[in-house]
Design a protein around this motif. Structure first.
Motif, PDB file in Angstrom:
ATOM      1  N   ASP A   1      41.973  48.957  50.048  1.00 38.71           N
ATOM      2  CA  ASP A   1      41.686  48.483  51.410  1.00 38.71           C
ATOM      3  C   ASP A   1      42.504  49.246  52.449  1.00 38.71           C
ATOM      4  OD1 ASP A   1      39.715  46.733  50.745  1.00 38.71           O
ATOM      5  OD2 ASP A   1      40.900  44.907  50.986  1.00 38.71           O
ATOM      6  N   TYR A   2      43.789  49.496  52.168  1.00 36.80           N
ATOM      7  CA  TYR A   2      44.617  50.251  53.119  1.00 36.80           C
ATOM      8  C   TYR A   2      44.069  51.677  53.302  1.00 36.80           C
ATOM      9  CZ  TYR A   2      48.364  46.700  53.147  1.00 36.80           C
ATOM     10  OH  TYR A   2      49.110  45.548  53.314  1.00 36.80           O
ATOM     11  N   LYS A   3      43.646  52.317  52.192  1.00 37.02           N
ATOM     12  CA  LYS A   3      43.084  53.663  52.288  1.00 37.02           C
ATOM     13  C   LYS A   3      41.758  53.664  53.048  1.00 37.02           C
ATOM     14  CE  LYS A   3      44.267  57.082  50.394  1.00 37.02           C
ATOM     15  NZ  LYS A   3      45.088  58.239  50.886  1.00 37.02           N
ATOM     16  N   THR A   4      40.987  52.596  52.891  1.00 39.78           N
ATOM     17  CA  THR A   4      39.711  52.490  53.619  1.00 39.78           C
ATOM     18  C   THR A   4      39.968  52.399  55.115  1.00 39.78           C
ATOM     19  OG1 THR A   4      38.735  51.349  51.715  1.00 39.78           O
ATOM     20  CG2 THR A   4      37.554  51.189  53.804  1.00 39.78           C
ATOM     21  N   VAL A   5      40.981  51.623  55.508  1.00 44.19           N
ATOM     22  CA  VAL A   5      41.340  51.515  56.931  1.00 44.19           C
ATOM     23  C   VAL A   5      41.656  52.895  57.492  1.00 44.19           C
ATOM     24  CG1 VAL A   5      43.070  50.659  58.566  1.00 44.19           C
ATOM     25  CG2 VAL A   5      42.149  49.114  56.828  1.00 44.19           C
ATOM     26  N   LEU A   6      42.402  53.700  56.732  1.00 45.32           N
ATOM     27  CA  LEU A   6      42.796  55.025  57.227  1.00 45.32           C
ATOM     28  C   LEU A   6      41.608  55.966  57.372  1.00 45.32           C
ATOM     29  CD1 LEU A   6      46.164  55.528  55.323  1.00 45.32           C
ATOM     30  CD2 LEU A   6      45.827  55.019  57.745  1.00 45.32           C
ATOM     31  N   GLN A   7      40.528  55.719  56.630  1.00 48.78           N
ATOM     32  CA  GLN A   7      39.300  56.497  56.844  1.00 48.78           C
ATOM     33  C   GLN A   7      38.657  56.126  58.176  1.00 48.78           C
ATOM     34  OE1 GLN A   7      36.409  57.215  53.577  1.00 48.78           O
ATOM     35  NE2 GLN A   7      37.706  55.819  52.416  1.00 48.78           N
ATOM     36  N   VAL A   8      38.769  54.829  58.524  1.00 50.14           N
ATOM     37  CA  VAL A   8      38.178  54.363  59.785  1.00 50.14           C
ATOM     38  C   VAL A   8      39.004  54.859  60.967  1.00 50.14           C
ATOM     39  CG1 VAL A   8      37.459  52.333  61.120  1.00 50.14           C
ATOM     40  CG2 VAL A   8      37.274  52.310  58.622  1.00 50.14           C
ATOM     41  N   ASP A   9      40.346  54.704  60.847  1.00 58.36           N
ATOM     42  CA  ASP A   9      41.243  55.113  61.930  1.00 58.36           C
ATOM     43  C   ASP A   9      42.566  55.557  61.305  1.00 58.36           C
ATOM     44  OD1 ASP A   9      42.889  55.452  64.088  1.00 58.36           O
ATOM     45  OD2 ASP A   9      42.373  53.576  65.078  1.00 58.36           O
ATOM     46  N   CYS A  10      42.809  56.856  61.293  1.00 54.90           N
ATOM     47  CA  CYS A  10      43.996  57.396  60.623  1.00 54.90           C
ATOM     48  C   CYS A  10      45.281  57.100  61.389  1.00 54.90           C
ATOM     49  CB  CYS A  10      43.850  58.902  60.423  1.00 54.90           C
ATOM     50  SG  CYS A  10      43.773  59.833  61.965  1.00 54.90           S
ATOM     51  N   ALA A  11      45.176  56.491  62.584  1.00 62.15           N
ATOM     52  CA  ALA A  11      46.375  56.217  63.386  1.00 62.15           C
ATOM     53  C   ALA A  11      46.938  54.815  63.167  1.00 62.15           C
ATOM     54  CB  ALA A  11      46.048  56.408  64.869  1.00 62.15           C
ATOM     55  N   VAL A  12      46.347  54.028  62.280  1.00 66.39           N
ATOM     56  CA  VAL A  12      46.819  52.653  62.070  1.00 66.39           C
ATOM     57  C   VAL A  12      48.084  52.680  61.202  1.00 66.39           C
ATOM     58  CG1 VAL A  12      46.259  50.366  61.161  1.00 66.39           C
ATOM     59  CG2 VAL A  12      44.495  51.713  62.316  1.00 66.39           C
ATOM     60  N   GLN A  13      49.230  52.469  61.844  1.00 63.43           N
ATOM     61  CA  GLN A  13      50.504  52.587  61.135  1.00 63.43           C
ATOM     62  C   GLN A  13      50.658  51.547  60.023  1.00 63.43           C
ATOM     63  OE1 GLN A  13      52.693  55.121  61.628  1.00 63.43           O
ATOM     64  NE2 GLN A  13      53.707  54.327  59.805  1.00 63.43           N
TER      65      GLN A  13
ATOM     66  N   PRO B   1      31.234  55.663  56.343  1.00 60.06           N
ATOM     67  CA  PRO B   1      30.275  56.531  57.036  1.00 60.06           C
ATOM     68  C   PRO B   1      30.781  56.941  58.420  1.00 60.06           C
ATOM     69  CG  PRO B   1      29.498  54.245  57.028  1.00 60.06           C
ATOM     70  CD  PRO B   1      30.708  54.283  56.140  1.00 60.06           C
ATOM     71  N   ILE B   2      30.320  58.078  58.885  1.00 62.52           N
ATOM     72  CA  ILE B   2      30.732  58.595  60.195  1.00 62.52           C
ATOM     73  C   ILE B   2      30.437  57.579  61.293  1.00 62.52           C
ATOM     74  CG2 ILE B   2      30.344  60.403  61.912  1.00 62.52           C
ATOM     75  CD1 ILE B   2      31.859  61.361  59.459  1.00 62.52           C
ATOM     76  N   SER B   3      29.340  56.841  61.154  1.00 65.80           N
ATOM     77  CA  SER B   3      28.966  55.862  62.186  1.00 65.80           C
ATOM     78  C   SER B   3      30.045  54.789  62.341  1.00 65.80           C
ATOM     79  CB  SER B   3      27.634  55.203  61.832  1.00 65.80           C
ATOM     80  OG  SER B   3      27.722  54.564  60.559  1.00 65.80           O
ATOM     81  N   ALA B   4      30.656  54.378  61.223  1.00 57.53           N
ATOM     82  CA  ALA B   4      31.709  53.366  61.301  1.00 57.53           C
ATOM     83  C   ALA B   4      32.961  53.944  61.932  1.00 57.53           C
ATOM     84  CB  ALA B   4      32.025  52.821  59.908  1.00 57.53           C
ATOM     85  N   GLN B   5      33.257  55.217  61.628  1.00 58.61           N
ATOM     86  CA  GLN B   5      34.418  55.856  62.233  1.00 58.61           C
ATOM     87  C   GLN B   5      34.221  55.989  63.734  1.00 58.61           C
ATOM     88  OE1 GLN B   5      35.577  59.509  60.176  1.00 58.61           O
ATOM     89  NE2 GLN B   5      34.547  58.768  58.333  1.00 58.61           N
ATOM     90  N   ALA B   6      33.027  56.363  64.130  1.00 57.09           N
ATOM     91  CA  ALA B   6      32.751  56.550  65.557  1.00 57.09           C
ATOM     92  C   ALA B   6      32.890  55.240  66.320  1.00 57.09           C
ATOM     93  CB  ALA B   6      31.346  57.115  65.734  1.00 57.09           C
ATOM     94  N   ARG B   7      32.539  54.118  65.650  1.00 55.49           N
ATOM     95  CA  ARG B   7      32.605  52.823  66.336  1.00 55.49           C
ATOM     96  C   ARG B   7      34.028  52.473  66.747  1.00 55.49           C
ATOM     97  NH1 ARG B   7      30.628  49.821  62.512  1.00 55.49           N
ATOM     98  NH2 ARG B   7      32.539  48.808  61.839  1.00 55.49           N
ATOM     99  N   TRP B   8      35.019  52.911  65.956  1.00 56.45           N
ATOM    100  CA  TRP B   8      36.405  52.520  66.220  1.00 56.45           C
ATOM    101  C   TRP B   8      37.183  53.555  67.008  1.00 56.45           C
ATOM    102  CZ3 TRP B   8      37.002  47.654  65.565  1.00 56.45           C
ATOM    103  CH2 TRP B   8      36.277  46.978  64.588  1.00 56.45           C
ATOM    104  N   SER B   9      36.581  54.716  67.294  1.00 55.21           N
ATOM    105  CA  SER B   9      37.336  55.768  67.972  1.00 55.21           C
ATOM    106  C   SER B   9      36.616  56.248  69.215  1.00 55.21           C
ATOM    107  CB  SER B   9      37.555  56.961  67.028  1.00 55.21           C
ATOM    108  OG  SER B   9      38.244  56.562  65.881  1.00 55.21           O
ATOM    109  N   PHE B  10      37.424  56.737  70.185  1.00 53.74           N
ATOM    110  CA  PHE B  10      36.857  57.404  71.342  1.00 53.74           C
ATOM    111  C   PHE B  10      36.465  58.825  70.945  1.00 53.74           C
ATOM    112  CE2 PHE B  10      39.955  54.551  73.623  1.00 53.74           C
ATOM    113  CZ  PHE B  10      38.998  53.731  74.150  1.00 53.74           C
ATOM    114  N   PRO B  11      35.474  59.436  71.616  1.00 52.98           N
ATOM    115  CA  PRO B  11      35.207  60.854  71.356  1.00 52.98           C
ATOM    116  C   PRO B  11      36.434  61.679  71.711  1.00 52.98           C
ATOM    117  CG  PRO B  11      33.440  59.832  72.663  1.00 52.98           C
ATOM    118  CD  PRO B  11      34.577  58.852  72.604  1.00 52.98           C
ATOM    119  N   SER B  12      36.724  62.662  70.908  1.00 53.80           N
ATOM    120  CA  SER B  12      37.909  63.480  71.155  1.00 53.80           C
ATOM    121  C   SER B  12      37.592  64.559  72.174  1.00 53.80           C
ATOM    122  CB  SER B  12      38.373  64.117  69.853  1.00 53.80           C
ATOM    123  OG  SER B  12      39.454  64.993  70.110  1.00 53.80           O
TER     124      SER B  12
END
Length: 230
Positions: free
Chosen positions: A34-46, A78-89
């Motif tokens: 679960d912790y590794k899955t979170v980091l796929q969604v948002d790698c900045a979650v300390q 999936p990329i769609s889930a990552q995009a949901r949690w992040s701003f465009p860079s």
């Protein structure tokens, strides 16, 4: 948490909370996933970085050097889930996008800043081992300016307890619990500080919260007995 994840797949909060629950139940493999899955969604979650580090250590001790072979599969986000949690860079391709959720760290979230924060924390840890709690507080404080890491708050709280700065210990534990609501060390150390401040009701509430996570925690059970006698 699974119900929340059914509604919002790869939601950060339910993944983190389920990971914390697995960790409390000593189901370290599932917590790691679960912790590794979170980091796929948002790698900045300390909190997820901290969790991965804790689980790696626990699994290494439990299963030896081949612990990774025993892990259940880590889902691909999936990329769609990552995009949901992040701003465009706005930076170069491949640059880390800032998290859309409230930032876990301090003002300097560059890789260099995070590494410096980690080094300062480790220096603080070494000072604690030598009994230099006052100097350790300085190192932890510098680290927290760069990255608000849960473990750094609980470590500084331990120093404040030793230095009998109980109000500061309570504040640090409260910050740690804001980042990780089920952090056992933060609950226990805040209960200790509140006991010294003679706020027995709040201290008992923290110990009871801790015992819901770890019912057989002997230190917590002992402190509860002391509080009931106070």
């Amino acid at each position: 948490c699974p119900s929340a994840l059914d509604l919002v797949p790869f939601g950060i909060k339910p993944l983190l909370r389920r990971a914390a629950a697995y960790e409390a139940l000593e189901r370290y493999q599932l917590a790691y996933v679960d912790y590794k899955t979170v980091l796929q969604v948002d790698c900045a979650v300390q909190a997820a970085h901290d969790g991965v580090n804790r689980m790696t250590k626990a699994l290494l001790e439990k299963d030896g050097v081949n612990w990774r072979q025993k892990l259940p599969p880590i889902p691909t986000v999936p990329i769609s889930a990552q995009a949901r949690w992040s701003f465009p860079s706005a930076g170069a391709p491949g640059a880390n996008a800032p998290p859309a959720t409230a930032p876990q760290g301090g003002p300097d979230q560059t890789a260099a800043g995070m590494e410096r924060a980690r080094t300062l924390k480790e220096e603080g840890n070494e000072l604690v081992k030598k009994g230099n709690h006052k100097e350790a507080v300085g190192k932890y404080s510098e680290s927290l300016k760069l990255s608000q890491e849960c473990a750094t708050y609980t470590n500084r709280a331990l120093c404040y307890l030793t230095l009998k700065q109980y109000k500061e210990a309570v504040q640090d534990c409260t910050e740690a619990l804001r980042l990780d609501p089920k952090n056992v060390k933060a609950l226990y150390r805040r209960a200790q500080a509140l006991k010294e401040l003679k706020d027995y009701k709040s201290s008992i509430a923290d110990i009871k919260s801790l015992l819901k996570i770890e019912p057989k925690n002997t230190a917590a059970l002992r402190l509860l007995q002391e509080l009931n006698r106070a």
